[in-house]
Structure formats: structure tokens, C-alpha cells
Design a protein around this motif. Structure first.
Motif, PDB file in Angstrom:
ATOM      1  N   PRO A 119       0.835  -1.202   0.000  1.00  0.00           N
ATOM      2  CA  PRO A 119       0.000   0.000   0.000  1.00  0.00           C
ATOM      3  C   PRO A 119       0.869   1.251   0.000  1.00  0.00           C
ATOM      4  CG  PRO A 119      -0.822  -1.597   1.579  1.00  0.00           C
ATOM      5  CD  PRO A 119       0.491  -2.118   1.114  1.00  0.00           C
ATOM      6  N   GLY A 120       0.415   2.250  -0.713  1.00  0.00           N
ATOM      7  CA  GLY A 120       1.202   3.467  -0.856  1.00  0.00           C
ATOM      8  C   GLY A 120       2.023   3.507  -2.125  1.00  0.00           C
ATOM      9  N   SER A 121       1.982   2.448  -2.925  1.00  0.00           N
ATOM     10  CA  SER A 121       2.774   2.419  -4.163  1.00  0.00           C
ATOM     11  C   SER A 121       2.332   3.514  -5.134  1.00  0.00           C
ATOM     12  CB  SER A 121       2.651   1.051  -4.833  1.00  0.00           C
ATOM     13  OG  SER A 121       3.235   0.038  -4.050  1.00  0.00           O
ATOM     14  N   PHE A 122       1.033   3.779  -5.182  1.00  0.00           N
ATOM     15  CA  PHE A 122       0.524   4.811  -6.082  1.00  0.00           C
ATOM     16  C   PHE A 122       1.063   6.175  -5.679  1.00  0.00           C
ATOM     17  CE2 PHE A 122      -3.357   7.326  -7.582  1.00  0.00           C
ATOM     18  CZ  PHE A 122      -2.897   7.389  -8.886  1.00  0.00           C
ATOM     19  N   GLY A 123       0.979   6.491  -4.382  1.00  0.00           N
ATOM     20  CA  GLY A 123       1.495   7.763  -3.895  1.00  0.00           C
ATOM     21  C   GLY A 123       2.999   7.902  -4.085  1.00  0.00           C
ATOM     22  N   GLU A 124       3.720   6.808  -3.906  1.00  0.00           N
ATOM     23  CA  GLU A 124       5.170   6.833  -4.108  1.00  0.00           C
ATOM     24  C   GLU A 124       5.507   7.132  -5.568  1.00  0.00           C
ATOM     25  OE1 GLU A 124       7.699   6.616  -2.115  1.00  0.00           O
ATOM     26  OE2 GLU A 124       6.700   6.131  -0.229  1.00  0.00           O
ATOM     27  N   ALA A 125       4.742   6.565  -6.487  1.00  0.00           N
ATOM     28  CA  ALA A 125       4.988   6.817  -7.907  1.00  0.00           C
ATOM     29  C   ALA A 125       4.740   8.285  -8.246  1.00  0.00           C
ATOM     30  CB  ALA A 125       4.099   5.914  -8.759  1.00  0.00           C
ATOM     31  N   LEU A 126       3.695   8.870  -7.676  1.00  0.00           N
ATOM     32  CA  LEU A 126       3.424  10.291  -7.899  1.00  0.00           C
ATOM     33  C   LEU A 126       4.529  11.160  -7.325  1.00  0.00           C
ATOM     34  CD1 LEU A 126      -0.410  10.400  -7.047  1.00  0.00           C
ATOM     35  CD2 LEU A 126       0.630  10.425  -9.324  1.00  0.00           C
ATOM     36  N   LYS A 127       4.986  10.791  -6.131  1.00  0.00           N
ATOM     37  CA  LYS A 127       6.031  11.586  -5.472  1.00  0.00           C
ATOM     38  C   LYS A 127       7.340  11.531  -6.250  1.00  0.00           C
ATOM     39  CE  LYS A 127       7.604  10.165  -1.478  1.00  0.00           C
ATOM     40  NZ  LYS A 127       7.664   9.885  -0.020  1.00  0.00           N
ATOM     41  N   ARG A 128       7.713  10.346  -6.732  1.00  0.00           N
ATOM     42  CA  ARG A 128       8.952  10.222  -7.501  1.00  0.00           C
ATOM     43  C   ARG A 128       8.895  11.037  -8.792  1.00  0.00           C
ATOM     44  NH1 ARG A 128       8.749   4.746  -5.961  1.00  0.00           N
ATOM     45  NH2 ARG A 128       7.751   4.230  -7.956  1.00  0.00           N
ATOM     46  N   ALA A 129       7.708  11.132  -9.367  1.00  0.00           N
ATOM     47  CA  ALA A 129       7.563  11.877 -10.617  1.00  0.00           C
ATOM     48  C   ALA A 129       7.378  13.375 -10.387  1.00  0.00           C
ATOM     49  CB  ALA A 129       6.366  11.341 -11.403  1.00  0.00           C
ATOM     50  N   GLY A 130       7.318  13.790  -9.130  1.00  0.00           N
ATOM     51  CA  GLY A 130       7.150  15.199  -8.825  1.00  0.00           C
ATOM     52  C   GLY A 130       5.738  15.707  -9.028  1.00  0.00           C
ATOM     53  N   VAL A 131       4.760  14.802  -9.017  1.00  0.00           N
ATOM     54  CA  VAL A 131       3.351  15.188  -9.176  1.00  0.00           C
ATOM     55  C   VAL A 131       2.759  15.447  -7.801  1.00  0.00           C
ATOM     56  CG1 VAL A 131       1.074  14.464  -9.966  1.00  0.00           C
ATOM     57  CG2 VAL A 131       3.103  13.857 -11.296  1.00  0.00           C
ATOM     58  N   ARG A 132       2.290  16.640  -7.587  1.00  0.00           N
ATOM     59  CA  ARG A 132       1.687  16.992  -6.309  1.00  0.00           C
ATOM     60  C   ARG A 132       0.289  16.406  -6.230  1.00  0.00           C
ATOM     61  NH1 ARG A 132       0.385  22.992  -4.059  1.00  0.00           N
ATOM     62  NH2 ARG A 132       0.590  22.585  -1.815  1.00  0.00           N
ATOM     63  N   ALA A 133      -0.005  15.719  -5.125  1.00  0.00           N
ATOM     64  CA  ALA A 133      -1.284  15.024  -4.982  1.00  0.00           C
ATOM     65  C   ALA A 133      -2.088  15.592  -3.824  1.00  0.00           C
ATOM     66  CB  ALA A 133      -1.056  13.533  -4.765  1.00  0.00           C
ATOM     67  N   ALA A 134      -3.398  15.402  -3.901  1.00  0.00           N
ATOM     68  CA  ALA A 134      -4.309  15.821  -2.833  1.00  0.00           C
ATOM     69  C   ALA A 134      -5.313  14.707  -2.585  1.00  0.00           C
ATOM     70  CB  ALA A 134      -5.031  17.111  -3.208  1.00  0.00           C
ATOM     71  N   ALA A 135      -5.764  14.595  -1.343  1.00  0.00           N
ATOM     72  CA  ALA A 135      -6.775  13.613  -0.958  1.00  0.00           C
ATOM     73  C   ALA A 135      -7.888  14.317  -0.211  1.00  0.00           C
ATOM     74  CB  ALA A 135      -6.165  12.525  -0.086  1.00  0.00           C
ATOM     75  N   ILE A 136      -9.133  13.963  -0.564  1.00  0.00           N
ATOM     76  CA  ILE A 136     -10.307  14.525   0.105  1.00  0.00           C
ATOM     77  C   ILE A 136     -11.031  13.373   0.776  1.00  0.00           C
ATOM     78  CG2 ILE A 136     -12.464  15.787  -0.223  1.00  0.00           C
ATOM     79  CD1 ILE A 136     -11.219  17.005  -2.764  1.00  0.00           C
ATOM     80  N   GLY A 137     -10.868  13.228   2.078  1.00  0.00           N
ATOM     81  CA  GLY A 137     -11.458  12.135   2.832  1.00  0.00           C
ATOM     82  C   GLY A 137     -10.429  11.069   3.163  1.00  0.00           C
ATOM     83  N   GLU A 138     -10.682  10.316   4.273  1.00  0.00           N
ATOM     84  CA  GLU A 138      -9.733   9.298   4.720  1.00  0.00           C
ATOM     85  C   GLU A 138      -9.615   8.135   3.744  1.00  0.00           C
ATOM     86  OE1 GLU A 138      -7.529   8.974   7.324  1.00  0.00           O
ATOM     87  OE2 GLU A 138      -7.886  11.120   7.409  1.00  0.00           O
ATOM     88  N   GLY A 139     -10.716   7.763   3.084  1.00  0.00           N
ATOM     89  CA  GLY A 139     -10.636   6.704   2.088  1.00  0.00           C
ATOM     90  C   GLY A 139      -9.744   7.101   0.930  1.00  0.00           C
ATOM     91  N   ALA A 140      -9.882   8.354   0.482  1.00  0.00           N
ATOM     92  CA  ALA A 140      -9.032   8.846  -0.598  1.00  0.00           C
ATOM     93  C   ALA A 140      -7.577   8.892  -0.164  1.00  0.00           C
ATOM     94  CB  ALA A 140      -9.506  10.231  -1.035  1.00  0.00           C
ATOM     95  N   ARG A 141      -7.351   9.219   1.082  1.00  0.00           N
ATOM     96  CA  ARG A 141      -5.976   9.239   1.595  1.00  0.00           C
ATOM     97  C   ARG A 141      -5.335   7.854   1.500  1.00  0.00           C
ATOM     98  NH1 ARG A 141      -4.206  10.453   7.905  1.00  0.00           N
ATOM     99  NH2 ARG A 141      -1.969  10.120   7.609  1.00  0.00           N
ATOM    100  N   ALA A 142      -6.097   6.802   1.810  1.00  0.00           N
ATOM    101  CA  ALA A 142      -5.560   5.445   1.740  1.00  0.00           C
ATOM    102  C   ALA A 142      -5.151   5.067   0.326  1.00  0.00           C
ATOM    103  CB  ALA A 142      -6.584   4.443   2.271  1.00  0.00           C
TER     104      ALA A 142
END
Length: 611
Positions: A119-142
Motif C-alpha cells: 500500500p502506498g505504491s501509487f502515492g510513491e509513484a506520484l512523489k517520484r515523478a514530482g506530481v503533487r497530490a491531494a486527498a479529500i477524505g480518509e478513504g481517498a488518503r488510503a
């Protein structure tokens, strides 16, 4: 000299043609705009039709039915969100029943249970690519968090539409927004589309009590989504969502993700909805349909047995042997009631058995024809990738998500049991020759194990070993010959597995395991755990005792004949399926059913071969 050059060229051309369908249909060019993933739990196709904004997205974009999780609905609903962000899936039976409230800790707990899932692989891929991400709600955060549970921008989700506008105004490249229901999801879709974002709608969990199938859509080109994970246009696995969004953004897909990016093929949302209906019928009505089919088949058998004697009942007993093959033509029809589907299956099976009985004159010839016809039909469908099996009540269950293509555990065991038993009945008439037997056995082992066909590694190995033992025994070669044939069959299956990543890279779960992309040791242990759990069911153990007793009685009645050797080989094949298959005892019972049917025919005096 020229022939030596032509043969390798033909082989390379064959491999290229086989691999071509998997390589076709590259992902579309990444959009130069933000991407918004709207998450709405428990979404149904009916709700999509009622909500105008959602209906418009599905009609104007590309859509599919999403198989959310593998297994039953997770006891901890957040597990599905974590799996979505991991781009992976596993049987929910092995997941923790409870997860810590903190997302990072929940992700670690899930990884500790199944190390191949991160878990977190999607967020890690965004971070490595320098894409700023946002989450709205705890489910979206996961879904969008990194391995440490962090998200650059995190909103509580109290006013999702307003928070979405704030996030997009801040220049984020990806937003995951959790909606309370279809109406709010529609407002989020309208708001995101109004700001020029590429929009996707997914539901991590299906509605309670329903099959694990929900609507999924991505804005852009109109059509049906096709996933290499499912090999079915209009059906996408939950593990494919994260890789698909990364591909749409032009980002690298982490090796830890098991899913594959989807492509767009011709079709409409109505095609995806009808596919969901068909798959839901397979998931929800398979057991009821099977029960009705067995009951309808036993009626003529019982009536003939009571009124006309054992001999008259034998053709109807063989109808049970060809019933799995009869489920495949029935699967091609639209969903109907369980009783009507069962009546069609029973009618096909009974008429096929009766024709075979009349053509062969009964006895061992009829039994061999019935068993081998059943095995042949299943083998041909497995060789074609299981086009009919995926909709059969005895096939795999796409809504459950254990398998999407190839041959399922149950049908693989049925094929093996009927083939080994049919070989024994055939040997009662004539001793099979070595070369045709070896070629036929190698062909069936390949049909089960090849990634572009059956894609069943465990079934291919069990069949190679079990069928080898049966072949050695029915040819009256004794234990030594049986061991040699079994070694050859097992070696053929093992060689196919070892060569699969070279011939068909990343084509199936097995080929990825052979290439070392998936932990083979961990996969074996997880399958062993699932297999052992089936031995805790006392109804299955009781059925095992009954079938074993029938096989034993049949073996004693035909002792000293090739038929008895075939029964012994088929029983050993069933044991191998129970040991080498994650369906465990259930798969073993499916395989054991066929020597039990032959045992009943021996006891009735119909196929007892001369000594």
C-alpha cells in the motif's frame, strides 16, 4: 541447411503471433491536465443511470465493470482502498480482520500479512515523478498516500466539491476525492470536468450483499476498457486502476504493482452493464443452478434404477460425467433463472450421454467415450483461453476475482479426473500405444499450463504427474513404468513453467512468478494456507469418505484389469490436485468424482472388464 533455418523462423513467427494480442493497444498519450479520481463506495449500475453527471461520463468516456476485490467483501472496508493504492490484490481470506486506524499502520499491517502487496505504491509513484497530490477524505488518503501515509494536501472531506476546487486551484496534478453517494459523486465529476480535468470514477467496495462488481469509467475516448489482467473487454480488475491512471499521466508503473494499464476497445456502457449481469449470475446463482442440475439429473437415474434395473440406469449415470462439458454451451446464452439454466444443462448432458451410449453399445466403450468427451471439451476451451468457461457455473468466478482467464481450479480438476478415468476405461478395450498417449498427454498439460491458454501452473503439474502414473499403470508397466511416466509428465509441466517468462513475459501470474517478479515462496505458502483451510470443512471430509469408498469398491470389482489401474491413477490424480491446488480438498473432490462414477458402473456390472 535451408530446413534448419526455416524451422526456427517458423517458431519465432508463432511466438510473435501468440504474443501479439497482449502487445496491441498501447495506452493513450498522457493528458496535459490534472487527473481526478472520484471514489464512491457501493456504486451500482442503476445509480449510474439515475445520476445525470455519472451517466454522461459513462456514455461519453470509456467504461467497464470493475471486479473490486478477490474473495468476499473485506471485513475491514478500508482494506479495499489500500489495495487500490497498492495496485495489487489478494484473496481477502488472508487479510487481517481488523486494521489500525492510522493509514500508514494499516498499510504496514496489510503488507506484513501479504508481503507482495505494498500500500502506498501509487502515492510513491506520484512523489517520484514530482506530481503533487491531494486527498479529500480518509478513504481517498488510503489510495493516494505514500508508504509513510503522507499526502501533500489532505482535506477532511466535509465539503468535497469546495475542497476539490481548492485543490485544483492550488495546482495539484492528481486529486482523489471520496463521495458520500452517487449524487455527490456526480457533483464532483461536474466540478472536475468543468476545470478541464481528466476524470475517473471507481468504487473500492461493491454494494453489500452483491457480487464484487461495480461500474468504472474514465473520461476521454468512448468505448469499453480492456485489461490484460482479465483478457475480457468490459471487465477490469481493481488492481488495474492505479496503473491505468499512472499510464494516463505518462508516469512509470512501479514493479510492485500487479495490475496492468487498460486500453480502449469498441463498445458501450450497455455492453459493460450486460456483462455485469452475466457475471453476477455466475457469482450468485452458480450453486443453486448446480443443485438444480444435479437434482434433475438424478430423477431419470433414480426412476430407471427403481423401475428397470441397474442396466437401464447406467446411461443416465454417465450424464453426470458429461455435465461439466454441457455447462459450456449453456454459458453462451443470456442469464436466465437457475431452474431454466439447470434444465438446459441437464438436457444437453443427458442427450449427449444417451447418444454416446447408443453409438458405442454401452459398457467400457460408452464410459470411455463419455469421460474423454468431457475432458476433450474442457481441454479445447482451456486452449482457447477459457472463452466459455468464464461464464460457466462450474468455471472460475470473475466476480469473486480468483481467476479471470484460462481454466479455473474446479474445471481443471474435472478435466484431470475424467481424463485419467477415461484412459482406464479405454485401456479396458485396447492397450494404448505409447507415442499417441505421450503426445496427447503433453498437449493437455500444455493446454492447462501455458500462460496464453489455461494458465494453471498447479493444475498442469498435478495433471502431468497424475496422468503419468495412470498411463504407466494402464499400460501394465508396473510401479517402475508409472514412476517414469510421472517423471516425464511432471518435467514437461515444470519446463513449461520455467520457460513461460521467456516465451510469454508478464502474461500471467505464473509467468511473473517464474520470472521472479512475484515472490514464488510466498505465493506457494499462501496457496498452501488456502488449501489447508478446506480440510476444516466436515461436509467436504464426509464427501471425501463417501467418494473414496465408492472408488475402492469399484477398484476391488475390477482388480487386476487396466480399468482398475485407471481408477488407481485417477484417485492419485485427485490427491495431487488436493495437494498442489489452492482450492485444496474441493479440487480433489471434483477430480475424485470421476473414478467414483466409474466405480458405480463397475458395481452395476456395466463396465467390468475381463481379467
Amino acid at each position: 541447411m535451408r530446413k534448419k533455418k526455416i524451422l526456427p523462423a517458423i517458431l519465432l513467427l508463432f511466438v510473435a503471433l501468440v504474443a501479439l494480442p497482449e502487445a496491441a493497444g498501447a495506452a493513450p498519450e498522457p493528458p496535459n491536465r490534472p487527473v481526478v479520481l472520484v471514489l464512491v463506495d457501493g456504486l451500482s449500475w442503476e445509480e449510474v443511470q439515475r445520476e445525470p453527471a455519472l451517466r454522461s461520463l459513462f456514455e461519453e468516456g470509456s467504461s467497464a465493470t470493475l471486479s473490486t476485490v478477490q474473495g468476499e467483501r473485506p471485513e475491514a472496508p478500508r482494506a479495499a482502498y489500500l489495495l487500490l493504492g497498492a495496485g495489487s490484490r489478494t484473496d481477502t481470506a488472508v487479510l487481517p480482520r481488523e486494521l489500525p486506524p492510522e493509514p500508514a499502520a494499516a498499510g504496514r499491517a496489510l503488507s506484513a500479512r501479504v508481503p507482495s502487496i505494498q500500500p502506498g505504491s501509487f502515492g510513491e509513484a506520484l512523489k517520484r515523478a514530482g506530481v503533487r497530490a491531494a486527498a479529500i477524505g480518509e478513504g481517498a488518503r488510503a489510495v493516494v498516500m505514500d508508504r509513510g501515509g503522507r499526502v501533500p494536501l489532505l482535506y477532511e472531506g466535509e465539503r468535497p466539491v469546495h475542497e476539490l476546487g481548492t485543490a485544483l486551484a492550488a495546482g495539484v496534478g492528481f486529486v482523489a476525492a471520496e463521495a458520500e453517494g452517487p449524487a455527490e459523486a456526480g457533483r464532483l465529476v461536474e466540478a472536475a470536468a468543468g476545470r478541464g480535468a481528466l476524470v475517473a470514477v471507481a468504487s473500492p467496495n461493491a454494494p453489500p450483499g452483491a457480487a464484487n462488481l461495480t461500474p468504472f469509467a474514465v473520461s476521454g475516448r468512448r468505448g469499453l476498457l480492456y485489461s490484460p489482467s482479465t483478457r475480457t473487454a468490459g471487465l477490469v480488475a481493481g488492481q488495474d486502476v492505479a496503473p491505468t491512471l499512472l499510464a494516463r499521466m505518462g508516469l512509470e508503473i512501479p514493479p510492485a504493482m500487479q495490475g496492468r494499464p487498460v486500453e480502449v476497445r469498441p463498445g458501450s456502457p450497455e455492453d459493460a452493464r450486460r456483462l455485469a449481469e452475466r457475471l453476477s449470475f455466475v457469482a450468485e446463482e452458480r450453486h443453486r443452478t448446480t443443485a438444480w442440475a444435479l437434482a434433475l439429473s438424478l430423477l431419470p437415474f433414480g426412476a430407471s434404477l427403481l423401475l428397470l434395473g441397474r442396466g437401464a440406469a447406467s446411461p443416465y449415470l454417465l450424464a453426470l460425467a458429461v455435465m461439466p462439458a454441457a455447462t459450456l454451451p449453456a454459458a453462451a446464452l443470456p442469464p436466465v433463472s437457475p431452474l431454466l439454466a439447470a434444465a438446459l444443462i441437464t438436457g444437453l448432458a443427458t442427450s449427449t450421454a444417451w447418444v454416446l451410449w447408443r453409438l458405442t453399445g454401452g459398457g467400457p466403450a460408452a464410459a470411455a467415450a463419455a469421460f474423454l468427451t468431457n475432458a476433450g471439451v474442457l481441454a479445447v476451451d482451456a486452449a482457447s483461453g477459457g472463452e466459455l468457461m468464464r461464464f460457466s457455473i462450474l468455471g472460475y468466478n470473475p466476480a469473486y476475482g480468483a481467476r479471470f482467464y484460462g481454466i479455473g481450479n474446479e474445471c481443471s480438476a474435472i478435466l484431470a479426473g475424467s481424463l485419467a478415468t477415461g484412459l482406464g476405461a479405454l485401456a479396458a478395450l485396447r492397450r494404448p500405444r505409447a507415442v499417441p498417449l505421450a503426445l496427447a498427454g503433453a498437449g493437455v498439460v500444455a493446454a492447462l499450463g501455458m500462460p496464453t491458454m489455461g494458465a494453471d501452473v498447479g493444475g498442469s503439474l498435478a495433471l502431468g504427474l497424475g496422468l503419468g502414473v495412470a498411463a504407466g499403470l494402464v499400460r501394465e508397466g508396473g510401479v517402475r513404468a508409472a514412476a517414469g511416466w510421472a517423471a516425464a509428465g511432471g518435467a514437461a509441466a515444470a519446463a513449461l513453467f520455467a520457460a513461460s517468462p521467456l516465451l510469454f513475459p508478464r502474461t500471467s501470474h505464473g509467468s511473473r512468478a517464474a520470472a521472479g517478479e512475484i515472490g514464488l515462496h510466498e505465493m506457494v505458502l499462501r496457496k498452501l494456507e488456502l488449501a489447508l483451510s478446506t480440510f476444516e470443512s466436515w461436509p467436504l471430509l464426509l464427501l471425501l469418505a463417501v467418494l473414496s469408498a465408492v472408488v475402492w469398491a469399484g477398484w476391488r470389482g475390477a482388480r487386476g484389469t487396466p480399468l482398475a489401474a485407471g481408477l488407481a491413477g485417477a484417485a492419485l490424480t485427485a490427491a495431487l490436485y488436493a495437494a498442489l491446488n489452492d482450492s485444496g480438498l474441493l479440487a480433489g473432490l471434483y477430480a475424485l468424482f470421476y473414478p467414483a462414477v466409474a466405480g458405480l458402473l463397475v458395481l452395476s456390472g456395466e463396465i467390468k472388464a475381463p481379467r
